[in-house]
Design a protein around this motif. Structure first.
Motif, mmCIF file in Angstrom:
data_model
loop_
_atom_site.group_PDB
_atom_site.id
_atom_site.type_symbol
_atom_site.label_atom_id
_atom_site.label_comp_id
_atom_site.label_asym_id
_atom_site.label_seq_id
_atom_site.Cartn_x
_atom_site.Cartn_y
_atom_site.Cartn_z
ATOM 1 N N THR A 197 0.766 -1.488 0.010
ATOM 2 C CA THR A 197 0.082 -0.096 0.065
ATOM 3 C C THR A 197 1.025 1.107 -0.017
ATOM 4 O O THR A 197 1.682 1.480 0.672
ATOM 5 N N ALA A 198 0.723 2.163 -0.934
ATOM 6 C CA ALA A 198 1.579 3.434 -0.992
ATOM 7 C C ALA A 198 1.094 4.129 0.135
ATOM 8 O O ALA A 198 0.100 4.475 0.666
ATOM 9 N N VAL A 199 2.389 4.760 0.658
ATOM 10 C CA VAL A 199 2.494 5.884 1.836
ATOM 11 C C VAL A 199 2.452 7.181 1.214
ATOM 12 O O VAL A 199 3.404 7.541 0.331
ATOM 13 N N LEU A 200 1.336 8.121 1.086
ATOM 14 C CA LEU A 200 1.402 9.289 0.467
ATOM 15 C C LEU A 200 2.240 10.284 1.411
ATOM 16 O O LEU A 200 2.016 10.495 2.484
ATOM 17 N N LEU A 201 3.081 11.211 0.660
ATOM 18 C CA LEU A 201 3.903 12.210 1.268
ATOM 19 C C LEU A 201 2.941 13.571 1.255
ATOM 20 O O LEU A 201 2.040 13.816 0.262
ATOM 21 N N GLY A 202 3.076 14.339 2.432
ATOM 22 C CA GLY A 202 2.280 15.495 2.386
ATOM 23 C C GLY A 202 2.875 16.685 1.926
ATOM 24 O O GLY A 202 3.981 16.785 1.371
ATOM 25 N N LEU A 203 2.337 17.903 2.507
ATOM 26 C CA LEU A 203 2.921 19.288 1.898
ATOM 27 C C LEU A 203 4.231 19.565 2.156
ATOM 28 O O LEU A 203 4.982 20.028 1.311
ATOM 29 N N ASP A 204 4.445 19.162 3.430
ATOM 30 C CA ASP A 204 5.936 19.232 4.020
ATOM 31 C C ASP A 204 7.121 18.225 3.857
ATOM 32 O O ASP A 204 7.921 18.092 4.408
ATOM 33 N N GLY A 205 6.535 16.935 2.674
ATOM 34 C CA GLY A 205 7.409 15.926 2.629
ATOM 35 C C GLY A 205 7.384 14.936 3.623
ATOM 36 O O GLY A 205 7.872 13.817 3.178
ATOM 37 N N THR A 234 9.609 21.941 -2.356
ATOM 38 C CA THR A 234 10.751 21.255 -3.487
ATOM 39 C C THR A 234 11.962 21.799 -3.075
ATOM 40 O O THR A 234 11.953 22.834 -2.269
ATOM 41 N N ASN A 235 12.963 21.195 -3.672
ATOM 42 C CA ASN A 235 14.278 21.789 -3.407
ATOM 43 C C ASN A 235 14.545 23.082 -4.506
ATOM 44 O O ASN A 235 13.560 23.325 -5.211
ATOM 45 N N SER A 236 15.525 23.490 -4.430
ATOM 46 C CA SER A 236 15.748 24.920 -5.098
ATOM 47 C C SER A 236 16.602 24.425 -6.762
ATOM 48 O O SER A 236 17.205 25.508 -7.261
ATOM 49 N N LEU A 237 16.743 23.394 -7.279
ATOM 50 C CA LEU A 237 17.261 23.142 -8.407
ATOM 51 C C LEU A 237 16.685 23.957 -9.600
ATOM 52 O O LEU A 237 15.418 24.074 -9.665
ATOM 53 N N PRO A 238 17.439 24.470 -10.385
ATOM 54 C CA PRO A 238 16.885 24.959 -11.672
ATOM 55 C C PRO A 238 16.117 24.237 -12.463
ATOM 56 O O PRO A 238 16.242 23.006 -12.517
ATOM 57 N N PRO A 239 15.268 24.724 -13.331
ATOM 58 C CA PRO A 239 14.331 23.908 -14.142
ATOM 59 C C PRO A 239 15.220 23.163 -15.055
ATOM 60 O O PRO A 239 14.639 22.052 -15.265
ATOM 61 N N GLU A 240 16.276 23.470 -15.505
ATOM 62 C CA GLU A 240 16.939 22.650 -16.517
ATOM 63 C C GLU A 240 17.616 21.310 -15.740
ATOM 64 O O GLU A 240 18.364 20.672 -16.532
ATOM 65 N N ALA A 241 17.761 21.577 -14.570
ATOM 66 C CA ALA A 241 18.705 20.303 -13.935
ATOM 67 C C ALA A 241 17.933 19.170 -13.722
ATOM 68 O O ALA A 241 16.899 19.284 -13.469
ATOM 69 N N PRO A 242 18.804 18.070 -13.973
ATOM 70 C CA PRO A 242 18.085 16.887 -13.895
ATOM 71 C C PRO A 242 17.658 16.586 -12.521
ATOM 72 O O PRO A 242 18.160 17.058 -11.444
ATOM 73 N N LYS A 243 16.569 16.061 -12.109
ATOM 74 C CA LYS A 243 15.928 15.815 -10.670
ATOM 75 C C LYS A 243 15.597 14.423 -10.541
ATOM 76 O O LYS A 243 15.271 13.545 -11.307
ATOM 77 N N ASP A 244 15.695 13.872 -9.012
ATOM 78 C CA ASP A 244 15.340 12.605 -8.753
ATOM 79 C C ASP A 244 14.105 12.662 -8.091
ATOM 80 O O ASP A 244 13.504 13.112 -7.347
ATOM 81 N N PRO A 245 13.162 11.781 -9.226
ATOM 82 C CA PRO A 245 11.751 11.536 -8.980
ATOM 83 C C PRO A 245 11.443 10.825 -7.546
ATOM 84 O O PRO A 245 10.553 11.038 -6.743
#
Length: 340
Positions: A197-205, A234-245
């Motif tokens: 069963t999935a555990v969903l993360l909330g607004l604060d992670g 979210t973190n502060s990575l810029p739009p073009e940076a690869p991100k870890d889903p």
């Protein structure tokens, strides 16, 4: 009388103290509604309003929560022809059985209940002279009422979180003790832990939970839904940076609703770089589309509580069709029966 003998009986309770959120939907409501359509299962789903009194002494909140939870389950497609959907307080046999069970339950067993021990420890940590300060008998006897909820309907399986396993073990202990004294009347229930069963993360992670005040209500209206999703950290990575889903709250919520193909496509976009604003808008549109029709049904039900009341009363009567004859057997077993 309702015949439940040929089907596996599964029972789940929902405490009426809050507004259902997306974490509730993914973790409990969605799988329960799917099970309600299984012809090989006889589900008993109840609104645990007596349990709610243990933690909540706000009448308006309990009443509103009862309305919202019932409307949510019905709007999302609960099959009330197969499933027995009822309010705990509409089945007086539950509290009657709880008293009978309390008369065979060892106090030592209740002393070992996690919730009670945690409350005592909290008092000790605060330096209170009385370790039982503020602890009610409702909290102390909670496992007995839960045992009555389960045993009255001869439930075979009880889906629970890991924190509730002890209560199922206690219900088994209580049932076994009664059976030892009076004969075999109760089925020993089994806890079902759904690891997948999935555990969903909330607004604060953190895990989405009303105790953290980080939830997204299932049927938040469009403007509020968008506003809440835009607040997700979210973190502060810029739009073009690869991100870890796999470390992203936005992705985890999307993944709980999307198909495998959609998830894989979005995973590639993370690797290529995606702006957080774009991702938040994408998530809002996806969730909004997913719940739109059910939200309309929910709002219609909320406007007509008499429809919900009718469904719950019908469910309560169906539950009592099972409970009444069994309680006659239990009364007879303990010696409470007509003299002639």
């Amino acid at each position: 009388m309702t015949d439940t003998r040929e089907k596996e009986i599964v029972l789940t309770g929902i405490t009426t103290t809050g507004t259902p959120h997306l974490g509730n939907y993914v973790g409990a409501i969605r799988p329960a509604i799917e099970a309600s359509r299984d012809p090989n299962v006889k589900p008993f789903y109840f609104l645990a309003d007596y349990h709610a009194l243990i933690k909540c002494q706000e009448p308006a909140r309990i009443k509103q929560s009862t309305l919202e939870i019932a409307a949510t389950w019905l709007a999302l497609g609960l099959d009330t022809d197969n499933a027995v959907f009822y309010r705990q307080s509409d089945v007086p046999e539950i509290t009657e059985l709880a008293w009978i069970l309390s008369c065979v339950t060892a106090k030592g067993l209740m002393n070992r209940a996690h919730a009670y021990k945690a409350a005592v420890q909290e008092n000790l940590d605060k330096g209170e002279k009385d370790p039982d300060k503020g602890i009610t008998m409702g909290l102390y006897c909670y496992p007995i009422l839960m045992a009555a909820d389960i045993l009255l309907f001869k439930a075979n399986k009880v889906p629970v979180g890991k924190d509730q396993i002890q209560h199922i073990e206690m219900a088994r202990d209580i049932a076994a003790r009664f059976n030892h004294i009076y004969g075999r009347y109760f089925v020993l229930p089994e806890a079902v832990i759904q690891e997948e069963t999935a555990v969903l993360l909330g607004l604060d992670g953190r895990k989405m939970s009303k105790s953290y005040d980080n939830t997204i209500p299932i049927f938040a209206r469009e403007k509020r839904l968008r506003k809440l999703i835009m607040k997700i950290k979210t973190n502060s990575l810029p739009p073009e940076a690869p991100k870890d889903p796999d470390t992203c709250t936005l992705f985890s919520i999307y993944q709980a609703f999307a198909t495998k193909e959609e998830v894989e496509a979005l995973r590639k976009r993370y690797q290529e770089g995606i702006a957080w604003g774009e991702m938040k808008q994408l998530l809002f549109e996806y969730i909004n589309a997913h719940i739109k029709d059910a939200r309309a049904r929910y709002e219609a039900l909320i406007q007509h509580p008499e429809r919900i009341e009718q469904v719950l009363r019908q469910g309560g009567e169906r539950a009592r069709e099972v409970a009444r004859p069994f309680m006659r057997e239990i009364r007879e077993a303990v010696g409470i029966a007509p003299l002639a």
